[in-house]
Design a protein around this motif. Structure first.
Motif, PDB file in Angstrom:
ATOM      1  N   UNK A  41       0.816  -1.221   0.000  1.00 48.50           N
ATOM      2  CA  UNK A  41       0.000   0.000   0.000  1.00 48.50           C
ATOM      3  C   UNK A  41       0.844   1.262   0.000  1.00 48.50           C
ATOM      4  N   UNK A  42       2.012   1.216   0.622  1.00 47.45           N
ATOM      5  CA  UNK A  42       2.924   2.365   0.689  1.00 47.45           C
ATOM      6  C   UNK A  42       4.302   1.920   0.206  1.00 47.45           C
ATOM      7  N   UNK A  43       4.423   1.615  -1.093  1.00 49.45           N
ATOM      8  CA  UNK A  43       5.666   1.007  -1.590  1.00 49.45           C
ATOM      9  C   UNK A  43       6.901   1.893  -1.463  1.00 49.45           C
ATOM     10  N   UNK A  44       6.754   3.194  -1.612  1.00 46.80           N
ATOM     11  CA  UNK A  44       7.922   4.071  -1.528  1.00 46.80           C
ATOM     12  C   UNK A  44       8.456   4.109  -0.097  1.00 46.80           C
TER      13      UNK A  44
ATOM     14  N   UNK B 159       1.933   7.246   9.960  1.00 46.25           N
ATOM     15  CA  UNK B 159       2.998   7.738   9.083  1.00 46.25           C
ATOM     16  C   UNK B 159       2.946   7.008   7.753  1.00 46.25           C
ATOM     17  N   UNK B 160       2.855   7.746   6.684  1.00 45.81           N
ATOM     18  CA  UNK B 160       2.873   7.135   5.365  1.00 45.81           C
ATOM     19  C   UNK B 160       3.933   7.788   4.476  1.00 45.81           C
ATOM     20  N   UNK B 161       4.877   8.470   5.099  1.00 42.79           N
ATOM     21  CA  UNK B 161       5.919   9.153   4.344  1.00 42.79           C
ATOM     22  C   UNK B 161       7.157   9.316   5.217  1.00 42.79           C
ATOM     23  N   UNK B 162       8.305   9.348   4.584  1.00 43.77           N
ATOM     24  CA  UNK B 162       9.555   9.647   5.281  1.00 43.77           C
ATOM     25  C   UNK B 162       9.998  11.086   5.020  1.00 43.77           C
TER      26      UNK B 162
END
Length: 157
Positions: A28-31, A150-153
């Motif tokens: 779902x959040x590959x990156x 969290x879905x991002x760095x």
């Protein structure tokens, strides 16, 4: 106990391309997975990625990314078991075989971590490891509250 990691090593382009291709269609959040897994592999060069079938707690099989290998760290302990009550410090390099399963909706769900026994390593169940080798820790138990949204760095330094 302190980690004996060295400076992060550069990962081969072929590995990074494979990782990207594996994560894109299913996760779902590959990156975010790609970034986090790449950092793990750079920091711990004894770990390797692969895909494997994971049988979840509901009896359903899932094809997941699996990071496996020996986690190598330096263990320091003091020994006072002698007649003079002298304290001896013993630094020892320890190698623990592990598997880390990355759920399809990571980071919404935490990684699933197992200590995997081999001929040189047996599991002794305790507060953090059950008889099957599954690793439990307050950090993982509290994962959803801390990292689940969290879905991002983007804000990571």
């Amino acid at each position: 106990m302190s980690s004996t990691t060295t400076a992060p090593t550069r990962l081969p382009d072929q590995l990074l391309q494979w990782l990207y291709r594996v994560l894109q269609p299913e996760y779902k959040f590959p990156i975010l997975c790609y970034q986090d897994i790449s950092l793990i592999l750079m920091a711990f060069p004894t770990l390797r990625p692969r895909t494997r079938i994971y049988l979840n707690e509901f009896g359903t099989q899932e094809l997941l990314l699996n990071i496996h290998g020996d986690l190598v760290y330096k263990s320091t302990y003091n020994n006072t078991n002698n007649s003079n009550n002298d304290i001896y410090t013993n630094d020892q390099q320890v190698s623990t075989p592990i598997e880390i399963w990355i759920p399809l909706d990571y980071p919404r769900r935490p990684p699933i971590i197992y200590v995997t026994p081999n001929e040189n390593f047996i599991i002794v169940p305790n507060n953090y490891i059950d008889f099957s080798g599954k690793f439990y820790h307050p950090f993982i138990s509290n994962w959803s509250n801390v990292y689940g949204s969290d879905t991002s760095n983007d804000n990571v330094l």
